[in-house]
Design an enzyme around this catalytic site. Structure first.
Site, PDB file in Angstrom:
ATOM      1  N   ARG A 149     117.820   0.060 177.625  1.00 43.29           N
ATOM      2  CA  ARG A 149     117.499  -0.935 178.655  1.00 43.29           C
ATOM      3  C   ARG A 149     117.228  -2.260 177.957  1.00 43.29           C
ATOM      4  NH1 ARG A 149     112.789  -2.943 181.073  1.00 43.29           N
ATOM      5  NH2 ARG A 149     112.918  -3.319 183.336  1.00 43.29           N
TER       6      ARG A 149
ATOM      7  N   LYS B 114     110.097  -6.319 173.338  1.00 47.91           N
ATOM      8  CA  LYS B 114     108.700  -5.926 173.477  1.00 47.91           C
ATOM      9  C   LYS B 114     107.846  -6.383 172.294  1.00 47.91           C
ATOM     10  CE  LYS B 114     109.199  -2.386 176.959  1.00 47.91           C
ATOM     11  NZ  LYS B 114     109.024  -0.989 177.381  1.00 47.91           N
TER      12      LYS B 114
END
Length: 303
Positions: free
Chosen positions: A275, A234
């Site tokens: 994740r 991210k």
């Protein structure tokens, strides 16, 4: 379900939560990301076609993924919305094929219609990033199917989330808003042991807010629900790496080593699962973390 005793996988990961969908207990799990979208921020279009998608998912399982999270709509800031019919066209056959191989599949969707169809195709978990936009229909679907539901913190949608990243105390406000949505789930018939919390890193978060949430992870694990940490590749990781390297930005695929470090730290702090895109690196990082913590536990008992 039990409370949250400590164990070698992390300080506060609840042992009992691992029994979801025949998943192993006693350690932090790895959720592999399978994006079946042309526009995801780091791997859009990389697994086009059913055969390529299934092959990649099975390779992730071989590398150590306990769950494969299958999504057909990008949730990155600025992404265009996808109609449920198109989303289902992208994911349902892949989910059915993976379920036939015995893979534990999570359906990554904001749409109740897709969640229902995905469960029918064999998905065992629903991963919904709609956050404060959680619909009553989604609650009804998950309550009726009695499947684990991942409740993610998010404000707004892909077009508006960045403008809503305003907090006085990001950890406390995220915690409060998750609890608010949890009450809706409970009132709608979702059993408490089926609720998984996700702080929503990157969703209506900016600056150092994601790092503060990670640093305050104990505030979420203490709520008695399993916690999923979804940091992989991210923007906030890229920003930190660029700052350290003195560059403009670091491309998403170059953020996997840093993601593995975050996964290890999250496991030490009691995350139920992480994740990730690069399953092998994270699986190795978690194995090392387990060995370290097991040795620490032995020393503590001897002293």
């Amino acid at each position: 379900m039990t409370g949250a005793p400590s164990h070698p996988a992390g300080r506060g990961a609840p042992r009992g939560w691992g029994t979801y969908a025949q998943l192993p207990a006693g350690r932090t799990l790895v959720m592999g990301i399978l994006n079946l979208t042309p526009d995801s921020f780091s791997d859009g279009g990389a697994h086009a076609g059913v055969e390529a998608a299934v092959s990649h998912a099975l390779a992730m399982v071989e590398a150590g993924a306990d769950v494969v999270d299958v999504g057909g709509e990008s949730t990155r800031p600025g992404a265009d919305p996808v109609a449920p019919a198109e989303e289902q066209r992208r994911v349902l056959e892949v989910i059915e094929r993976l379920a036939g191989h015995g893979v534990v599949v999570s359906a990554d969707t904001k749409h109740a219609q897709t969640a229902r169809a995905a469960i029918g195709a064999g998905a065992q978990i629903v991963n919904d990033v709609s956050g404060l936009g959680l619909t009553e229909e989604m609650i009804e679907v998950c309550a009726a199917a009695d499947v684990p539901y991942i409740l993610t913190h998010a404000r707004g949608d892909s077009a508006t989330m960045d403008s809503r990243a305003r907090y006085d105390d990001v950890v406390e406000e995220v915690r409060a808003e998750l609890l608010q949505q949890r009450e809706r789930l409970l009132a709608g018939g979702v059993r408490p042991e089926r609720i998984i919390l996700d702080p929503g890193l990157g969703f209506a978060k900016g600056g150092d807010q994601d790092w503060r949430l990670l640093a305050g992870l104990d505030r979420l694990t203490s709520l008695g629900h399993p916690v999923l940490v979804a940091a992989s590749r991210k923007r906030f990781i890229g920003t930190a790496l660029a700052r350290a390297r003195g560059t403009e930005q670091v491309p998403a695929p170059e953020r996997d080593a840093a993601t593995a470090v975050i996964s290890a730290l999250a496991a030490e702090r009691g995350a139920w699962a992480v994740r990730v895109h690069d399953v092998a690196a994270t699986a190795d990082a978690l194995a090392v973390t387990r060995s370290w913590l097991a040795a620490q536990s032995t020393i503590d008992h001897q002293s």
